[in-house]
Design an enzyme around this catalytic site. Sequence first.
Site, PDB file in Angstrom:
ATOM      1  N   GLN A 262      50.503  20.901   9.209  1.00 33.64           N
ATOM      2  CA  GLN A 262      49.081  20.853   8.877  1.00 33.64           C
ATOM      3  C   GLN A 262      48.801  21.676   7.634  1.00 33.64           C
ATOM      4  O   GLN A 262      49.657  22.433   7.161  1.00 33.64           O
ATOM      5  CB  GLN A 262      48.257  21.404  10.042  1.00 33.64           C
ATOM      6  CG  GLN A 262      48.625  22.833  10.412  1.00 33.64           C
ATOM      7  CD  GLN A 262      48.286  23.199  11.829  1.00 33.64           C
ATOM      8  OE1 GLN A 262      47.421  22.607  12.444  1.00 33.64           O
ATOM      9  NE2 GLN A 262      48.965  24.189  12.389  1.00 33.64           N
ATOM     10  N   ASP A 314      46.493  31.925  16.275  1.00 32.99           N
ATOM     11  CA  ASP A 314      45.821  32.960  15.479  1.00 32.99           C
ATOM     12  C   ASP A 314      45.871  34.329  16.143  1.00 32.99           C
ATOM     13  O   ASP A 314      45.497  35.342  15.538  1.00 32.99           O
ATOM     14  CB  ASP A 314      44.375  32.574  15.194  1.00 32.99           C
ATOM     15  CG  ASP A 314      43.603  32.174  16.449  1.00 32.99           C
ATOM     16  OD1 ASP A 314      43.821  32.797  17.510  1.00 32.99           O
ATOM     17  OD2 ASP A 314      42.787  31.236  16.366  1.00 32.99           O
ATOM     18  N   GLU A 334      53.299  28.387  20.515  1.00 32.85           N
ATOM     19  CA  GLU A 334      52.578  27.879  19.347  1.00 32.85           C
ATOM     20  C   GLU A 334      53.520  26.972  18.550  1.00 32.85           C
ATOM     21  O   GLU A 334      54.674  27.314  18.306  1.00 32.85           O
ATOM     22  CB  GLU A 334      52.089  29.036  18.481  1.00 32.85           C
ATOM     23  CG  GLU A 334      51.656  28.667  17.072  1.00 32.85           C
ATOM     24  CD  GLU A 334      50.474  27.704  17.043  1.00 32.85           C
ATOM     25  OE1 GLU A 334      50.480  26.805  16.179  1.00 32.85           O
ATOM     26  OE2 GLU A 334      49.545  27.859  17.861  1.00 32.85           O
ATOM     27  N   ALA A 367      53.998  22.496  22.888  1.00 35.13           N
ATOM     28  CA  ALA A 367      53.621  22.882  24.252  1.00 35.13           C
ATOM     29  C   ALA A 367      54.017  21.825  25.270  1.00 35.13           C
ATOM     30  O   ALA A 367      54.480  22.160  26.372  1.00 35.13           O
ATOM     31  CB  ALA A 367      52.111  23.141  24.318  1.00 35.13           C
ATOM     32  N   ASP A 385      44.401  26.846  24.390  1.00 38.86           N
ATOM     33  CA  ASP A 385      43.547  26.967  23.202  1.00 38.86           C
ATOM     34  C   ASP A 385      44.084  26.039  22.115  1.00 38.86           C
ATOM     35  O   ASP A 385      44.677  26.475  21.134  1.00 38.86           O
ATOM     36  CB  ASP A 385      43.535  28.419  22.726  1.00 38.86           C
ATOM     37  CG  ASP A 385      42.512  28.656  21.621  1.00 38.86           C
ATOM     38  OD1 ASP A 385      41.635  27.798  21.439  1.00 38.86           O
ATOM     39  OD2 ASP A 385      42.601  29.702  20.955  1.00 38.86           O
TER      40      ASP A 385
END
Length: 523
Positions: A262, A314, A334, A367, A385
């Site tokens: 990304q 984050d 992550e 994940a 999240d």
Amino acid sequence: MTASTAGARAATGTPLPLRARPLLLAAVAVCAACGLVYELVLLTLSASLVGGGIRQTSLIVAGFVAALGAGALLVKPFLGHAAATFVAVEIVLGVAGGLSAVTLYVTFSFYGTSTAVLLVATGVLGVLVGAEVPLLMTLLQSGRTGIDAEGTGKLLADLNAADYAGALLGGLVWPFVLLPLAGQIRGAALTGVVNLVAAAVVAGFLLRRQLSARSRRAATAALLAAAAVLGVLLVRAQDVEVTARQRLYSDPIVAAVRSDHQEIVVTERAGDLRLFLDGDLQFASTDEHRYTEALVHPALARDPARVLILGGGDGLAAREVLRHPSVRQVVQVELDPAVVELARTRLAGLNDRALDDPRVDVVVDDAFRWLRRPTGRDFDAVVVDMPDPDTPVLGRLYSTEFYGLLSGVLAPGGLVTVQAGSPYSTPTAYWRTVSTLESAGLRATPYHVHVPSFGDWGFALARAGDAAPDLGLSPQAPSLRFLDPAVLRASGVFSADRGPQALPPSTLDQPRIVEDMRHGYAG
């Protein structure tokens, strides 16, 4: 016989030397590689600029294939001048393909959309690529007399083999070399340069005898001009990208990274630090505590010792988890190592260096893939999240199958919280998430809070069993800036115009939530 007819016959009738045919087939392979790279550039830009769902991808692929056929038909009147036409097509294709990425990126930054330009580019590039094979077939047969059906078949087999081999090369070079090393804008420009080099070799060596002196001069001038345009783009690509990117954000950009997954951008103005992933806001430091506290602390109501965080690279969710006195171990999964690196550097002051805490085990992995591995791990609480499911890749993380895997790592009585989007702006997607949790055997309690940067934002608290969990905070919960028991209880109330919806779940087979997100804002 007219002069033009005689010229056409001279152009196609000059035999191509036998020793030149393997070189021309090699040029075919190079051109095919460039053609496929251009299509992959369009698909990549579709994903990064306009969401790139199944429909968008199908439009580009189908449109490109249809344009190939159109190009093959449109070039028929020019087969009498196959050599000059082929060189002209390659020059135009090199320029159009080389400029495709920067054109789409700049269009998106100025107008907020590039779908129309994307479709036009698909048609133009497809027509040019489609014109190549008839021209090459004509060139390979030029001057050959008495060719029979078998000879034609062999010639076509050689041409197809070179074409498909080149396509394979382009399909490997784009994702593994050009995109990671050069990026989209420079990668497309470099491909255009390769296209021009192939055109120069063909014009200057292989087809020299089939081109008039005037055609050679025109080709040389056009090649030099095209090379100059792409050369300027290669030199100034960084400036163009920075300028165009800054137009997308109202605040100054202080960090920008294009990872394998990304585009990551951090902006800052007057102490307000903001993180964007592929243009979507992830948090604003002025009010992220509202979102983070609401996401994390309801899952910690039973004083967990072991906590799993999926996403949240984050480090903000980890920061809140570590504030709870009962927590002894945190596993953070992550996908993007670039986000983890940013959390440990630029965002470290905001997340209190949570990812460097000895209680935190950071796992860089997908994940979904991580949950599928048999581990026997039991977590007392799980915090999910993830970014909004506006692409099929993200939609799988909001599926029945994903939540089923998630329930398998929960300890008895363990709680799960999931960020679920806005029940006001995207109510169908929000209630779809709740329904999907329920379909996986997790009883869910929906709740929502106001986050100024996002508006009305929703979550779901869930656990395995027969009854949905109550919204509450642990007596051991640390002092919070926003959330308290009264606010949390009130967060479970929804207005009549945004009340619960009974919806079919989102699954891997039918990722309904992606379409929910695409429908955008409800009236």
